[in-house]
Scaffold this motif. Structure first.
Motif, PDB file in Angstrom:
ATOM      1  N   ASP A  27      40.364  35.178  35.554  1.00 60.41           N
ATOM      2  CA  ASP A  27      39.331  34.515  36.337  1.00 60.41           C
ATOM      3  C   ASP A  27      38.950  35.445  37.496  1.00 60.41           C
ATOM      4  O   ASP A  27      39.524  36.524  37.654  1.00 60.41           O
ATOM      5  CB  ASP A  27      39.789  33.133  36.816  1.00 60.41           C
ATOM      6  CG  ASP A  27      40.990  33.164  37.752  1.00 60.41           C
ATOM      7  OD1 ASP A  27      41.212  34.178  38.440  1.00 60.41           O
ATOM      8  OD2 ASP A  27      41.712  32.153  37.791  1.00 60.41           O
ATOM      9  N   ASP A  28      37.985  35.043  38.300  1.00 61.99           N
ATOM     10  CA  ASP A  28      37.495  35.893  39.387  1.00 61.99           C
ATOM     11  C   ASP A  28      38.603  36.306  40.351  1.00 61.99           C
ATOM     12  O   ASP A  28      38.694  37.472  40.737  1.00 61.99           O
ATOM     13  CB  ASP A  28      36.394  35.183  40.188  1.00 61.99           C
ATOM     14  CG  ASP A  28      35.108  35.028  39.412  1.00 61.99           C
ATOM     15  OD1 ASP A  28      34.964  35.645  38.339  1.00 61.99           O
ATOM     16  OD2 ASP A  28      34.233  34.281  39.885  1.00 61.99           O
ATOM     17  N   PHE A  77      40.951  38.813  38.777  1.00 60.43           N
ATOM     18  CA  PHE A  77      40.281  40.101  38.648  1.00 60.43           C
ATOM     19  C   PHE A  77      40.273  40.838  39.988  1.00 60.43           C
ATOM     20  O   PHE A  77      40.605  42.020  40.056  1.00 60.43           O
ATOM     21  CB  PHE A  77      38.854  39.914  38.125  1.00 60.43           C
ATOM     22  CG  PHE A  77      38.143  41.206  37.882  1.00 60.43           C
ATOM     23  CD1 PHE A  77      38.359  41.912  36.716  1.00 60.43           C
ATOM     24  CD2 PHE A  77      37.263  41.726  38.814  1.00 60.43           C
ATOM     25  CE1 PHE A  77      37.707  43.115  36.481  1.00 60.43           C
ATOM     26  CE2 PHE A  77      36.611  42.915  38.602  1.00 60.43           C
ATOM     27  CZ  PHE A  77      36.829  43.616  37.422  1.00 60.43           C
ATOM     28  N   GLU A  83      31.031  48.366  37.812  1.00 59.92           N
ATOM     29  CA  GLU A  83      30.290  47.185  38.274  1.00 59.92           C
ATOM     30  C   GLU A  83      28.913  47.582  38.793  1.00 59.92           C
ATOM     31  O   GLU A  83      27.912  46.928  38.484  1.00 59.92           O
ATOM     32  CB  GLU A  83      31.082  46.458  39.355  1.00 59.92           C
ATOM     33  CG  GLU A  83      30.407  45.204  39.846  1.00 59.92           C
ATOM     34  CD  GLU A  83      31.258  44.416  40.823  1.00 59.92           C
ATOM     35  OE1 GLU A  83      31.000  43.198  40.935  1.00 59.92           O
ATOM     36  OE2 GLU A  83      32.155  44.982  41.459  1.00 59.92           O
ATOM     37  N   ALA A 111      39.330  43.610  31.198  1.00 58.15           N
ATOM     38  CA  ALA A 111      38.515  42.589  31.870  1.00 58.15           C
ATOM     39  C   ALA A 111      37.197  43.191  32.345  1.00 58.15           C
ATOM     40  O   ALA A 111      36.137  42.579  32.192  1.00 58.15           O
ATOM     41  CB  ALA A 111      39.292  41.979  33.038  1.00 58.15           C
ATOM     42  N   TRP A 144      33.451  42.004  31.263  1.00 55.59           N
ATOM     43  CA  TRP A 144      32.508  41.515  32.258  1.00 55.59           C
ATOM     44  C   TRP A 144      31.313  42.427  32.424  1.00 55.59           C
ATOM     45  O   TRP A 144      30.183  41.974  32.487  1.00 55.59           O
ATOM     46  CB  TRP A 144      33.192  41.333  33.603  1.00 55.59           C
ATOM     47  CG  TRP A 144      34.160  40.203  33.646  1.00 55.59           C
ATOM     48  CD1 TRP A 144      34.665  39.494  32.593  1.00 55.59           C
ATOM     49  CD2 TRP A 144      34.744  39.644  34.812  1.00 55.59           C
ATOM     50  NE1 TRP A 144      35.554  38.535  33.053  1.00 55.59           N
ATOM     51  CE2 TRP A 144      35.618  38.609  34.404  1.00 55.59           C
ATOM     52  CE3 TRP A 144      34.638  39.930  36.152  1.00 55.59           C
ATOM     53  CZ2 TRP A 144      36.350  37.854  35.303  1.00 55.59           C
ATOM     54  CZ3 TRP A 144      35.374  39.182  37.045  1.00 55.59           C
ATOM     55  CH2 TRP A 144      36.214  38.147  36.622  1.00 55.59           C
TER      56      TRP A 144
END
Length: 100
Positions: free
Chosen positions: A14-15, A18, A37, A91, A95
């Motif tokens: 989850d956030d 992470f 990102e 992850a 994402w």
């Protein structure tokens, strides 16, 4: 060992998990995840005019987004025995690659 890495990578983060993993990651891993990102962000931007298109292209070039696959592969190899790093990289892949 390999099974443990596969199981760790298969569990989604989850956030909060992470961000905690990113915070505790080795400096080189954190830098690549941060760059990943940013590349996903800029790669998903709309070039609504020529100037915006040039701005996006400059950002992608400055971030060296074309080199991310090579850099990620290097980190996967470098930290092959470190499940926490492998899980963070997986992850980030889940994402950020879907965005850009």
């Amino acid at each position: 060992m390999i099974l443990a890495l596969l199981l760790a990578a298969a569990s989604p983060m989850d956030d909060a998990q992470f961000e905690a993993a990113r915070h505790h990651a080795p400096k080189d891993v954190k830098a690549v995840v941060d760059r990943w990102e940013d590349c996903a962000h800029w790669g998903g931007e709309e070039p609504y005019d020529k100037e915006r298109g040039r701005e996006i292209d400059r950002a992608l070039k400055a971030l060296r987004c074309d080199g991310l696959p090579r850099d990620v592969a290097f980190l996967r190899h470098r930290y092959a025995g470190k499940a926490s790093v492998q899980r963070l990289i997986e992850a980030a892949h889940m994402w950020f690659d879907s965005a850009g």
